[in-house]
Design a protein around this motif. Sequence first.
Motif, PDB file in Angstrom:
ATOM      1  N   SER A   6      37.328  38.511  41.629  1.00 46.06           N
ATOM      2  CA  SER A   6      36.467  39.579  41.827  1.00 46.06           C
ATOM      3  C   SER A   6      35.345  39.858  42.788  1.00 46.06           C
ATOM      4  N   SER A   7      35.409  40.070  43.371  1.00 46.58           N
ATOM      5  CA  SER A   7      35.065  40.472  44.629  1.00 46.58           C
ATOM      6  C   SER A   7      33.984  39.987  45.164  1.00 46.58           C
ATOM      7  N   LEU A  40      52.262  36.368  41.078  1.00 48.55           N
ATOM      8  CA  LEU A  40      50.555  36.071  40.715  1.00 48.55           C
ATOM      9  C   LEU A  40      50.525  36.460  39.027  1.00 48.55           C
ATOM     10  N   GLY A  41      50.117  35.775  37.666  1.00 48.04           N
ATOM     11  CA  GLY A  41      49.729  36.329  36.779  1.00 48.04           C
ATOM     12  C   GLY A  41      48.464  36.285  36.392  1.00 48.04           C
ATOM     13  N   VAL A  42      47.826  36.639  36.184  1.00 50.19           N
ATOM     14  CA  VAL A  42      46.409  36.927  35.407  1.00 50.19           C
ATOM     15  C   VAL A  42      45.999  35.029  35.023  1.00 50.19           C
ATOM     16  N   ALA A  43      46.470  35.147  34.201  1.00 54.53           N
ATOM     17  CA  ALA A  43      45.774  33.365  34.355  1.00 54.53           C
ATOM     18  C   ALA A  43      45.770  32.480  35.171  1.00 54.53           C
ATOM     19  N   GLU A  44      46.604  32.602  36.053  1.00 59.56           N
ATOM     20  CA  GLU A  44      46.880  32.037  37.329  1.00 59.56           C
ATOM     21  C   GLU A  44      45.852  31.859  38.203  1.00 59.56           C
ATOM     22  N   ALA A  45      45.258  33.354  38.150  1.00 61.46           N
ATOM     23  CA  ALA A  45      44.321  34.504  38.557  1.00 61.46           C
ATOM     24  C   ALA A  45      43.069  33.492  38.024  1.00 61.46           C
ATOM     25  N   LYS A  62      42.437  46.211  50.310  1.00 67.96           N
ATOM     26  CA  LYS A  62      43.146  46.426  49.050  1.00 67.96           C
ATOM     27  C   LYS A  62      43.564  44.762  48.590  1.00 67.96           C
ATOM     28  N   PHE A  63      43.909  45.747  47.321  1.00 63.81           N
ATOM     29  CA  PHE A  63      44.517  43.971  45.765  1.00 63.81           C
ATOM     30  C   PHE A  63      44.778  45.089  44.554  1.00 63.81           C
ATOM     31  N   ALA A  64      45.864  43.672  44.102  1.00 62.77           N
ATOM     32  CA  ALA A  64      46.496  44.086  42.595  1.00 62.77           C
ATOM     33  C   ALA A  64      45.240  43.471  41.697  1.00 62.77           C
ATOM     34  N   LEU A  65      44.995  43.802  40.291  1.00 63.46           N
ATOM     35  CA  LEU A  65      44.725  42.642  38.911  1.00 63.46           C
ATOM     36  C   LEU A  65      44.415  41.817  39.635  1.00 63.46           C
ATOM     37  N   VAL A  73      39.319  45.636  32.775  1.00 64.12           N
ATOM     38  CA  VAL A  73      37.977  44.729  32.825  1.00 64.12           C
ATOM     39  C   VAL A  73      38.178  43.448  33.419  1.00 64.12           C
ATOM     40  N   ILE A  74      37.518  42.810  34.162  1.00 60.38           N
ATOM     41  CA  ILE A  74      37.699  41.820  34.959  1.00 60.38           C
ATOM     42  C   ILE A  74      35.881  40.969  34.660  1.00 60.38           C
TER      43      ILE A  74
END
Length: 255
Positions: A155-156, A30-35, A144-147, A74-75
Amino acid sequence: MTDLAQAAAIVDEAARTAREIPQFTTSAPLGVAEAYAIQALSIERRLARGEKLVGVKMGLTSRAKMAQVGVNEVIWGRLTDAMRLEEGGACSLARYVHPRIEPELAFLLKRDIASEVTGPEALACVEAIAPAMELIDSRYQNFKFALADVVADNSSSSGFVIGAWASPALDFGNLGLTMEVNGRAVEIGSTAAILGHPLRSLVAASRLVAPALGGLKAGWIVLAGGATAAYALKQGDSVRTTMQGLGGVSLNVAA
Ligand code: OOG
Ligand code: MG
């Protein structure tokens, strides 16, 4: 990940019903842009249920937070009116999977920020600052998670509580702060832990969030990010963060 809308429904339902889910990234890339696209679609579902966008939260802007969750970027995430908790009020653990709380500084904007600004320009757009706490509740098993997972999961972000607004004329770059639970200090720190100065978090929002949302809007709240590690809430906890020169903000957990 091809079906972004399906992923958005999964994180939205997990948040709405307080049920944990497996990480997306352990089964497929999963890419960050998709996320961020999943995050946007999941918040659209909330807005369709009547919630209103009231601002954004910045995350992982301090070393303590990066170290706690093992993600070093940073998210950001979106804040809705339904996530706001009453200052000094009570919340119920039943609404969350495994909630944590952390001390933050909140900005209230008086002007739109359309694109990337400098620190002084950002400050000129701030109506007020306040001590705040964010209630984070990763929907993923064991927190537990990846970026990309955490970004997809807003972002939780789950809730926030804001103390009394004060003038941003106060030098807020290095304010001592304490987060107490039932009268005992569990975290001690400074606003300087937030990117060296919390204003840098607003600058980061202007760079990262403004292009994605068509600007930051006057009247919005921007949470600068946790200044210390987060504390895992327990039944009956009474949590209070006190910030030098700004007073306190508190939240109680129902017994
Ligand atoms: C990710 C969100 C980080 C902050 O203030 O750094 C965050 C998490 O800790 O689950 O809200
Ligand atoms: Mg936070």
